[in-house]
Design an enzyme around this catalytic site. Structure first.
Site, PDB file in Angstrom:
ATOM      1  N   GLU A  19      20.750   7.480 103.980  1.00  0.00           N
ATOM      2  CA  GLU A  19      21.144   6.393 104.879  1.00  0.00           C
ATOM      3  C   GLU A  19      20.238   6.253 106.086  1.00  0.00           C
ATOM      4  OE1 GLU A  19      25.098   6.616 106.637  1.00  0.00           O
ATOM      5  OE2 GLU A  19      24.984   8.786 106.642  1.00  0.00           O
ATOM      6  N   LYS A  72      28.761   0.725 111.599  1.00  0.00           N
ATOM      7  CA  LYS A  72      29.587   1.889 111.909  1.00  0.00           C
ATOM      8  C   LYS A  72      31.031   1.682 111.471  1.00  0.00           C
ATOM      9  CE  LYS A  72      30.211   5.936 113.809  1.00  0.00           C
ATOM     10  NZ  LYS A  72      29.787   7.057 112.934  1.00  0.00           N
ATOM     11  N   TRP A  96      26.699  -9.348 111.788  1.00  0.00           N
ATOM     12  CA  TRP A  96      26.230  -8.556 110.646  1.00  0.00           C
ATOM     13  C   TRP A  96      26.423  -9.480 109.452  1.00  0.00           C
ATOM     14  CZ3 TRP A  96      28.176  -6.471 106.069  1.00  0.00           C
ATOM     15  CH2 TRP A  96      27.480  -5.377 105.533  1.00  0.00           C
ATOM     16  N   ARG A 138      27.901  -0.659 116.062  1.00  0.00           N
ATOM     17  CA  ARG A 138      28.631  -1.101 114.881  1.00  0.00           C
ATOM     18  C   ARG A 138      27.687  -1.688 113.825  1.00  0.00           C
ATOM     19  NH1 ARG A 138      34.222  -2.415 116.268  1.00  0.00           N
ATOM     20  NH2 ARG A 138      34.180  -4.130 114.790  1.00  0.00           N
ATOM     21  N   CYS A 162      29.822  -6.811 113.010  1.00  0.00           N
ATOM     22  CA  CYS A 162      30.128  -7.862 113.980  1.00  0.00           C
ATOM     23  C   CYS A 162      30.862  -7.337 115.212  1.00  0.00           C
ATOM     24  CB  CYS A 162      30.961  -8.981 113.377  1.00  0.00           C
ATOM     25  SG  CYS A 162      30.154  -9.894 112.090  1.00  0.00           S
ATOM     26  N   HIS A 186      23.198  18.050  82.268  1.00  0.00           N
ATOM     27  CA  HIS A 186      23.838  16.920  81.576  1.00  0.00           C
ATOM     28  C   HIS A 186      23.124  15.601  81.876  1.00  0.00           C
ATOM     29  CE1 HIS A 186      27.030  19.498  80.172  1.00  0.00           C
ATOM     30  NE2 HIS A 186      27.191  19.952  81.405  1.00  0.00           N
ATOM     31  N   ASN A 199      34.739 -12.387 113.419  1.00  0.00           N
ATOM     32  CA  ASN A 199      34.441 -11.178 112.637  1.00  0.00           C
ATOM     33  C   ASN A 199      35.360 -11.214 111.433  1.00  0.00           C
ATOM     34  OD1 ASN A 199      33.836  -8.659 111.685  1.00  0.00           O
ATOM     35  ND2 ASN A 199      34.779  -7.527 113.385  1.00  0.00           N
ATOM     36  N   GLY A 200      34.812 -11.027 110.240  1.00  0.00           N
ATOM     37  CA  GLY A 200      35.646 -11.057 109.033  1.00  0.00           C
ATOM     38  C   GLY A 200      35.040 -12.004 108.015  1.00  0.00           C
ATOM     39  N   GLU A 211      27.167  14.944 100.632  1.00  0.00           N
ATOM     40  CA  GLU A 211      27.033  14.579 102.037  1.00  0.00           C
ATOM     41  C   GLU A 211      25.571  14.710 102.503  1.00  0.00           C
ATOM     42  OE1 GLU A 211      28.742  13.002 104.015  1.00  0.00           O
ATOM     43  OE2 GLU A 211      28.063  13.527 106.020  1.00  0.00           O
ATOM     44  N   LYS A 264      23.432  11.619 103.945  1.00  0.00           N
ATOM     45  CA  LYS A 264      22.778  11.615 105.264  1.00  0.00           C
ATOM     46  C   LYS A 264      21.311  11.250 105.112  1.00  0.00           C
ATOM     47  CE  LYS A 264      25.464  11.405 107.388  1.00  0.00           C
ATOM     48  NZ  LYS A 264      26.875  11.559 107.171  1.00  0.00           N
TER      49      LYS A 264
HETATM   50  C1  F6R Z   1      28.057   7.942 106.490  1.00  0.00           C
HETATM   51  C2  F6R Z   1      29.083   7.118 107.092  1.00  0.00           C
HETATM   52  C3  F6R Z   1      29.939   6.306 106.200  1.00  0.00           C
HETATM   53  C4  F6R Z   1      31.401   6.389 106.675  1.00  0.00           C
HETATM   54  C5  F6R Z   1      32.277   5.426 105.870  1.00  0.00           C
HETATM   55  C6  F6R Z   1      33.735   5.548 106.261  1.00  0.00           C
HETATM   56  O1  F6R Z   1      27.346   8.655 107.463  1.00  0.00           O
HETATM   57  O2  F6R Z   1      29.220   7.092 108.282  1.00  0.00           O
HETATM   58  O3  F6R Z   1      29.827   6.691 104.879  1.00  0.00           O
HETATM   59  O4  F6R Z   1      31.823   7.709 106.540  1.00  0.00           O
HETATM   60  O5  F6R Z   1      31.851   4.111 106.095  1.00  0.00           O
HETATM   61  O6  F6R Z   1      33.903   5.296 107.614  1.00  0.00           O
HETATM   62  P1  F6R Z   1      35.202   5.777 108.380  1.00  0.00           P
HETATM   63  O7  F6R Z   1      35.194   7.257 108.391  1.00  0.00           O
HETATM   64  O8  F6R Z   1      35.063   5.194 109.754  1.00  0.00           O
HETATM   65  O9  F6R Z   1      36.375   5.230 107.632  1.00  0.00           O
END
Ligand code: F6R
Length: 607
Positions: free
Chosen positions: A487, A602, A73, A27, A2, A503, A99-100, A480, A484
Site C-alpha cells: 500500500e 483513511k 476522492w 482521509r 471526501c 500449492h 460525501n457518499g 499484514e 503494508k
Molecule cells: C491498511 C489499512 C486498511 C484498513 C481498512 C479498515 O493499512 O489501513 O486496510 O485497515 O480500510 O479500516 P478500519 O480499521 O478503519 O475499519
C-alpha cells in the site's frame, strides 16, 4: 475519503474551512474546493490536486461568514477541476458539498436534464444542487427535505444558499457528519479532527438526521419524526496528538509510538489481583460471557488481520469456535445469525462502510454486535451494543500501524477475560499479565534496530515483487506485512501461509522474488524452517524475522531481524513491528508519499 467542512458565524470563516480541510487530508483526496457568500452571491473555487494548489488559486481577501469546503476522492468522474466540489445550481444561488454516492443519480440526472437543468460535471453529486434548486420555494429547509425523498445511497451533505445566507444545512444519511458548537459560530465537518482546534463541543448526527445551523443556534431534525434534541459530546483528546512531534511522517511517528499507545490501550484494564482483565465498555456480565457458544468477527484490511489473530487465540486458549470474515462478503451472503454467538466489528476509524453494513445485517437478523474501535463517537462505536475503545490516539497515516497493535491488545485482554471466566487458570492468567507488561519494552528493543531495518530496506527497494510467508499466528502477520509494503511502496506483495507455498506460489520463486519469512520460535518453527530451505534452494533472497539467539535461521537467511523472546501468544505484537518499519523505509527510499498513498483513503466510507 471526501472531507467536508462548513461554517456559519459572525467573523470570517475561511481559516476554519481551510485548516479544517487540512485536518481531513489524511482521509485521502484528489481535489479540493470552497464556496462562500460574498455580497449576497455565491463564489466557488475548486481545483484538482492539493489544498495548497487551491489556496494559491483563491483571492487573498476572502472575508465571508458563510462557507463550505470539500476534499474529493473521485468515485463518479475522473479527478478534474469541474468534477471537484462544491457543485452549484443553474443560477448560482445554491452550492453543495457531498460525501457518499447517489446510487440513482443517472435516473435523476436524466429527468433534470429533460427539465432544462445545465450540468457542468460528470459527478453523481451535482444532481443534488439541481434537485434542491428544483424544489426551492423560498424555504431552504423544505427544499432540502423534499429533495431527500428522491435520493438512494449514502450521503453526507452540506448546503449553502445565497437566498438564505444566514444558515447552512447539514444532512447525514450513511456518511458521517459532526457539528461543532462554538461561540457565535457553528461548524460542520466529516470528522472531529477538523473541529478540535475550534471547539471541544460536538454533536454527532445519526443517519437520517439533519441540522440547520446559524451563527448562534442549531436545530436538529429527523427525516421522518421532525425536530429532535441531541446531546453535546466533548472532544477529550489533546490537539498535540495530531502533530508529527519531530517525526518526518505520521506513519513513522505512529510506528514509534506503539510502546506508548499499547500502554494506553491496556491502562486500567488489567486486574492483577484476580489474574484477569476488565473491559467495562463491553457491558457484559460473567453469566453472559459464559453463554457464548461462538464468536464471529467482521472487519476489513488491517483490522481483519487483527481479528484473525484474535480468533486463533480464542479458539486455542478458550476453546470457543471462532470465525473471521471480510465484512463486505459477510453482509451480502445472507449469513446465519445466532443469539448465542458473540459478534465483534473491528475498525480503527469506526466509519468503514463495509463493516457498518455487516453490523447492520447482524442487527437486522436479531444479533448483538460489539465494537472494537479507535475513534470515539464514530458510527461503529455508536451502532455497537457495547464495545472497547483502543485509546491509541488519533491515527493519521493512511496505513494502519499503532491501531493494529492496540486491536491485538484488546483482543488479548478479551481472551484473558473470557478465558478466566472459563478454563484458564490464575497462574496462566498471571503469566499472560507478565507478557502484557513486557510488551512496551520488547517493542522498544525492535524499534532500536531501525538502522539495521533501513539497511534491509536498501536491498528490498530494488524488487518488483515480494512474498511474505508465515504460519499459525504469523500467517495473518504475513498478510499484514504484505499489505503494508504494497500500500505504501506500490511494490507488488503477497502474504501466504508458508505451507501453501507448494500449492501454487512456489512456481514464482527465482532470484527476482525475495521472500520474507516470519519464523519465530514457536510450535510450527521446524515446518516453516523446511519451507525456508525450499525457498533458499530456488535462489531467492531470503529475509527473516526470527527469535533472538536463533543461529540456525541466520545461517540460511540473507538478513535477519531479531525479536525478543516471548510467550508464543504474544509474538504477533512483535513480529509485525519490523514489517511496518521495513515498509516505511522502503517507501521513503522510493520517494513515495508515505502518509497518503495514491488512491487510498483513511476512512473508507463508500462500498
Ligand atoms: C491498511 C489499512 C486498511 C484498513 C481498512 C479498515 O493499512 O489501513 O486496510 O485497515 O480500510 O479500516 P478500519 O480499521 O478503519 O475499519
Amino acid at each position: 475519503m471526501c472531507g467536508i467542512t462548513g461554517y456559519i458565524g459572525k467573523t470570517n470563516g475561511l481559516p476554519f474551512i481551510i485548516q479544517g480541510l487540512k485536518r481531513l487530508e489524511y482521509r485521502g483526496y484528489d481535489s479540493a474546493g470552497i464556496s462562500y457568500i460574498e455580497n449576497s452571491k455565491i463564489k466557488t473555487y475548486k481545483k484538482k490536486g492539493t489544498i495548497h494548489i487551491l489556496e494559491k488559486n483563491i483571492p487573498g481577501n476572502i472575508n465571508s461568514t458563510a462557507l463550505i469546503g470539500h476534499t474529493r476522492w473521485a468515485t463518479h468522474g475522473e479527478p478534474s477541476d469541474n468534477n471537484s466540489h462544491p457543485h452549484n445550481d443553474c443560477n448560482n444561488n445554491l452550492s453543495i458539498v457531498h460525501n457518499g454516492v447517489i446510487e440513482n443519480y443517472s435516473i435523476l440526472k436524466a429527468k433534470l436534464l429533460e427539465e432544462g437543468h445545465k450540468f457542468t460535471s460528470d459527478t453523481d453529486s451535482e444532481i443534488l444542487a439541481h434537485l434542491i434548486e428544483k424544489c426551492y420555494d423560498n424555504d431552504l429547509l423544505s427544499a432540502v427535505r423534499e429533495s431527500l425523498r428522491y435520493l438512494e445511497g449514502p450521503y453526507g451533505l452540506v448546503i449553502l444558499s445565497a437566498k438564505e445566507p444566514d444558515k447552512i444545512i447539514a444532512v447525514r444519511n450513511g456518511s458521517p457528519l459532526v457539528l461543532g458548537i462554538g461561540e457565535d459560530a457553528m461548524y460542520v465537518a466529516s470528522d472531529v479532527n477538523a473541529l478540535a482546534a475550534y471547539t471541544r463541543n460536538v454533536i454527532y448526527l445519526e443517519d437520517r438526521e439533519l441540522a440547520v445551523l446559524t451563527a448562534n443556534s442549531y436545530r436538529t431534525y429527523h427525516f421522518e419524526s421532525g425536530e429532535i434534541q441531541k446531546t453535546i459530546d466533548k472532544i477529550d483528546w489533546d490537539l498535540v496528538e495530531m502533530e508529527k512531534k519531530g517525526f518526518k511522517d505520521f506513519m513513522e511517528k505512529e510506528i514509534f509510538e506503539q510502546p506508548e499507545s499499547i500502554g494506553k490501550t491496556m491502562k486500567g484494564r488489567i486486574l492483577k489481583e484476580f489474574a484477569t482483565s476488565k473491559l467495562d465498555g463491553l457491558n457484559m456480565r460473567t453469566s453472559e460471557l459464559e453463554q457464548i457458544k461462538e464468536i464471529h468477527f467482521v472487519a476489513c484490511g488491517t483490522s481483519l488481520h487483527a481479528a484473525m489473530i484474535g480468533a486463533m487465540w480464542l479458539e486455542n486458549y478458550v476453546r470457543i469456535p471462532c470465525r473471521c470474515e471480510i465484512a463486505s462478503e459477510f453482509r451480502y451472503r445472507n449469513p446465519v445469525v445466532r443469539a448465542d454467538t458473540l459478534y465483534f466489528a473491528i475498525s480503527q476509524s469506526g466509519e468503514t462502510k463495509d463493516t457498518i453494513g455487516a453490523m447492520q445485517e447482524i442487527k437486522i437478523k436479531g444479533g448483538k454486535v460489539y465494537g472494537i474501535c479507535n475513534v470515539a463517537g464514530s458510527t461503529i462505536a455508536r451502532l455497537s451494543d457495547g464495545g472497547v475503545y483502543l485509546h491509541a490516539g488519533p491515527e493519521i497515516a493512511v496505513a494502519s500501524t499503532k491501531a493494529f497493535t492496540s486491536q491485538l491488545a484488546v483482543l488479548a485482554l478479551f481472551t484473558l477475560l473470557i478465558g478466566r471466566s472459563r478454563n484458564l487458570s490464575p497462574s496462566v492468567g498471571m503469566q499472560w499479565i507478565s507478557e502484557f507488561e513486557a510488551l512496551s519494552s520488547n517493542m522498544d528493543k525492535i524499534l532500536a534496530q531501525m538502522d539495521h531495518i533501513k539497511s534491509i530496506a536498501q536491498k528490498a527497494k530494488n524488487y518488483k515483487n515480494f512474498l511474505f510467508l508465515g504460519r499459525g499466528l504469523h500467517y495473518p502477520i504475513a498478510l499484514e506485512g504484505a499489505l503494508k509494503l504494497k500500500e505504501i511502496t506500490y511494490i507488488h506483495a503477497e502474504g501466504y501461509s508458508a505451507a501453501e507455498l507448494k500449492h501454487g506460489p512456489i512456481s514464482l520463486l527465482d532470484k527476482d522474488m525475495p521472500v520474507m519469512f516470519i519464523i519465530p520460535k514457536d510450535e510450527l518453527y521446524d515446518k516453516v524452517f523446511s519451507n525456508l530451505q525450499e525457498v533458499k534452494a530456488r535462489t531467492c533472497k531470503v529475509f527473516c524475522i526470527a527469535t533472538e539467539g536463533d543461529t540456525r535461521v541466520k545461517e540460511m537467511a540473507d538478513d535477519v531481524i531479531y525479536i525478543p523472546e516471548s510467550r508464543e501468544m504474544f509474538t504477533p505484537f512483535l513480529t509485525v513491528v519490523p514489517l511496518q518499519l521495513l515498509a516505511y523505509y522502503v517507501a521513503k527510499l522510493l520517494g513515495k508519499p508515505v502518509d497518503q498513498p495514491r488512491h487510498l483513503a483513511k476512512s473508507v466510507t463508500v462500498e
